[in-house]
Enzyme design. Structure first.
Site, PDB file in Angstrom:
ATOM      1  N   ASP A  19      -6.044 -80.937 -10.066  1.00  0.00           N
ATOM      2  CA  ASP A  19      -5.238 -79.747 -10.382  1.00  0.00           C
ATOM      3  C   ASP A  19      -4.343 -79.988 -11.591  1.00  0.00           C
ATOM      4  O   ASP A  19      -3.926 -81.111 -11.851  1.00  0.00           O
ATOM      5  CB  ASP A  19      -4.387 -79.372  -9.153  1.00  0.00           C
ATOM      6  CG  ASP A  19      -3.832 -77.968  -9.251  1.00  0.00           C
ATOM      7  OD1 ASP A  19      -4.380 -77.157 -10.022  1.00  0.00           O
ATOM      8  OD2 ASP A  19      -2.841 -77.677  -8.564  1.00  0.00           O
ATOM      9  N   ASN A  67     -11.334 -69.568  -6.501  1.00  0.00           N
ATOM     10  CA  ASN A  67     -11.191 -69.663  -7.962  1.00  0.00           C
ATOM     11  C   ASN A  67     -11.971 -68.582  -8.723  1.00  0.00           C
ATOM     12  O   ASN A  67     -11.743 -68.378  -9.917  1.00  0.00           O
ATOM     13  CB  ASN A  67     -11.593 -71.060  -8.478  1.00  0.00           C
ATOM     14  CG  ASN A  67     -10.599 -72.147  -8.155  1.00  0.00           C
ATOM     15  OD1 ASN A  67     -10.949 -73.305  -7.935  1.00  0.00           O
ATOM     16  ND2 ASN A  67      -9.313 -71.816  -8.120  1.00  0.00           N
ATOM     17  N   TRP A  68     -12.847 -67.836  -8.031  1.00  0.00           N
ATOM     18  CA  TRP A  68     -13.551 -66.713  -8.677  1.00  0.00           C
ATOM     19  C   TRP A  68     -12.580 -65.607  -9.069  1.00  0.00           C
ATOM     20  O   TRP A  68     -12.936 -64.720  -9.851  1.00  0.00           O
ATOM     21  CB  TRP A  68     -14.623 -66.131  -7.739  1.00  0.00           C
ATOM     22  CG  TRP A  68     -15.676 -67.108  -7.352  1.00  0.00           C
ATOM     23  CD1 TRP A  68     -15.830 -67.708  -6.138  1.00  0.00           C
ATOM     24  CD2 TRP A  68     -16.740 -67.612  -8.177  1.00  0.00           C
ATOM     25  NE1 TRP A  68     -16.910 -68.552  -6.152  1.00  0.00           N
ATOM     26  CE2 TRP A  68     -17.486 -68.513  -7.394  1.00  0.00           C
ATOM     27  CE3 TRP A  68     -17.129 -67.391  -9.507  1.00  0.00           C
ATOM     28  CZ2 TRP A  68     -18.596 -69.202  -7.885  1.00  0.00           C
ATOM     29  CZ3 TRP A  68     -18.232 -68.072 -10.002  1.00  0.00           C
ATOM     30  CH2 TRP A  68     -18.951 -68.971  -9.193  1.00  0.00           C
TER      31      TRP A  68
HETATM   32  C1  IPE Z   1      -7.222 -76.121  -5.951  1.00  0.00           C
HETATM   33  O1  IPE Z   1      -6.518 -75.811  -7.088  1.00  0.00           O
HETATM   34  C2  IPE Z   1      -8.688 -75.936  -6.208  1.00  0.00           C
HETATM   35  C3  IPE Z   1      -9.297 -76.952  -7.057  1.00  0.00           C
HETATM   36  C4  IPE Z   1      -8.702 -78.006  -7.525  1.00  0.00           C
HETATM   37  C5  IPE Z   1     -10.669 -76.714  -7.368  1.00  0.00           C
HETATM   38  P1  IPE Z   1      -5.926 -74.341  -7.330  1.00  0.00           P
HETATM   39  O2  IPE Z   1      -5.195 -74.396  -8.621  1.00  0.00           O
HETATM   40  O3  IPE Z   1      -7.003 -73.336  -7.200  1.00  0.00           O
HETATM   41  O4  IPE Z   1      -4.935 -74.180  -6.083  1.00  0.00           O
HETATM   42  P2  IPE Z   1      -3.660 -73.263  -5.884  1.00  0.00           P
HETATM   43  O5  IPE Z   1      -4.048 -71.865  -6.283  1.00  0.00           O
HETATM   44  O6  IPE Z   1      -2.582 -73.821  -6.767  1.00  0.00           O
HETATM   45  O7  IPE Z   1      -3.312 -73.410  -4.431  1.00  0.00           O
HETATM   46  C1  IPE Z   2      -7.635 -77.246 -11.704  1.00  0.00           C
HETATM   47  O1  IPE Z   2      -6.720 -76.917 -12.693  1.00  0.00           O
HETATM   48  C2  IPE Z   2      -9.037 -76.794 -12.024  1.00  0.00           C
HETATM   49  C3  IPE Z   2      -9.547 -75.731 -11.141  1.00  0.00           C
HETATM   50  C4  IPE Z   2      -8.915 -75.195 -10.147  1.00  0.00           C
HETATM   51  C5  IPE Z   2     -10.882 -75.238 -11.454  1.00  0.00           C
HETATM   52  P1  IPE Z   2      -6.053 -75.485 -12.757  1.00  0.00           P
HETATM   53  O2  IPE Z   2      -6.880 -74.605 -13.621  1.00  0.00           O
HETATM   54  O3  IPE Z   2      -5.781 -74.965 -11.392  1.00  0.00           O
HETATM   55  O4  IPE Z   2      -4.690 -75.812 -13.497  1.00  0.00           O
HETATM   56  P2  IPE Z   2      -3.264 -75.177 -13.196  1.00  0.00           P
HETATM   57  O5  IPE Z   2      -2.970 -75.449 -11.749  1.00  0.00           O
HETATM   58  O6  IPE Z   2      -3.363 -73.716 -13.473  1.00  0.00           O
HETATM   59  O7  IPE Z   2      -2.341 -75.895 -14.102  1.00  0.00           O
HETATM   60 MG    MG Z   3      -4.165 -75.100 -10.119  1.00  0.00          MG
END
Ligand code: IPE
Ligand code: IPE
Ligand code: MG
Length: 242
Positions: A19, A67-68
């Site tokens: 993350d 994430n979609w």
């Molecule tokens: C968790 O990260 C999912 C992945 C690392 C793939 P997110 O960025 O989606 O989680 P939230 O929204 O902060 O809980």
């Molecule tokens: C994790 O990084 C990757 C995925 C969830 C695919 P993020 O894209 O969630 O990064 P932040 O949390 O917005 O910084």
């Molecule tokens: Mg994130």
């Protein structure tokens, strides 16, 4: 490789919630997609390192069922990175298999773009040597969705008269999960200063040790992983006992 604990104190299965790619990029004036490019490089480094230090299973949370919801250009950029990685992994899969390094995908693969399906199938080889490291990539993965699909399989067995609902056990549910046959995660690492699991390994994490850091995923290093493992080895796991 720092002063890692002896084998009996090492985690067998490590879960990593990758993350912070977006914030890493934004803080540098880059696009979020560039953050994902940087994160994908770190994924390669850390997955290779887990093999080097003899971790049995490492599960990377790469893309969740939630994430979609992100803007289409960001999702497209992430899917492109998966494709690049898969093409590369496919080229070296036999070499890796010989070294005891295999890939698995956890999640609803039917829900990811079709052009990835064949590559995902091709890159998942069986282990042929001992001391294999399984690198799981959780893609279109959700812990709750995983439990639902396991329960549906049991419901089908009940319907066909093969299973008595009164006899359903925790093991039956575990056996229907994507991680069937693998040890449960001993250690789950979440970075970027967030203190939650975000639907990751919901069933399997019941007794996992959790380790948090403020480091953003593109800045995460093998030293950070060592730190997490060393702290894990000092924990006293009780599993409800004493
Ligand atoms: C968790 O990260 C999912 C992945 C690392 C793939 P997110 O960025 O989606 O989680 P939230 O929204 O902060 O809980
Ligand atoms: C994790 O990084 C990757 C995925 C969830 C695919 P993020 O894209 O969630 O990064 P932040 O949390 O917005 O910084
Ligand atoms: Mg994130």
């Amino acid at each position: 490789m720092g002063n890692l604990p002896p084998k009996e104190l090492m985690p067998r299965h490590i879960g990593i919630i990758m993350d912070g790619n977006g914030r890493w990029a934004e803080s540098r004036g880059l696009s979020r997609s560039e953050g994902h490019v940087a994160g994908a490089k770190v994924f390669r480094t850390i997955s290779d390192y887990c093999h080097e230090i003899g971790i049995e299973v490492v599960t990377f949370y790469a893309f969740s069922t939630e994430n979609w919801k992100r803007p289409i250009d960001e999702v497209t950029a992430i899917m492109k990175l998966f494709k690049e990685y898969l093409v590369e992994a496919d080229e070296i899969k036999y070499e890796r298999q010989k070294q005891g390094y295999i890939l698995r995908f956890l999640g609803d693969i039917k829900g990811v773009p079709k052009e990835l399906h064949h590559l995902i199938d091709k890159t998942q080889l069986d282990s042929t040597v001992e001391n294999t490291t399984i690198v799981n990539i959780a893609l279109n993965y959700g812990g709750r969705a995983e439990i639902v699909q396991s329960v549906k399989k049991l419901a089908e067995q009940v319907k066909s008269g093969k299973l008595n609902p009164k006899k359903i056990t925790e093991d039956d549910i575990s056996a229907g999960l994507y991680t069937a046959g693998m040890p449960e995660p001993d250690l789950i690492i979440r970075m970027s200063g967030e203190y939650r699991l975000s639907n990751f390994l919901t069933w399997q994490s019941a007794y996992s040790e959790l380790w948090f850091t403020d480091v953003l995923w593109p800045d995460f290093t093998t030293d950070d992983l060592d730190r997490a493992i060393i702290e894990y080895a000092k924990r006293h796991r009780r599993f409800g006992g004493r």
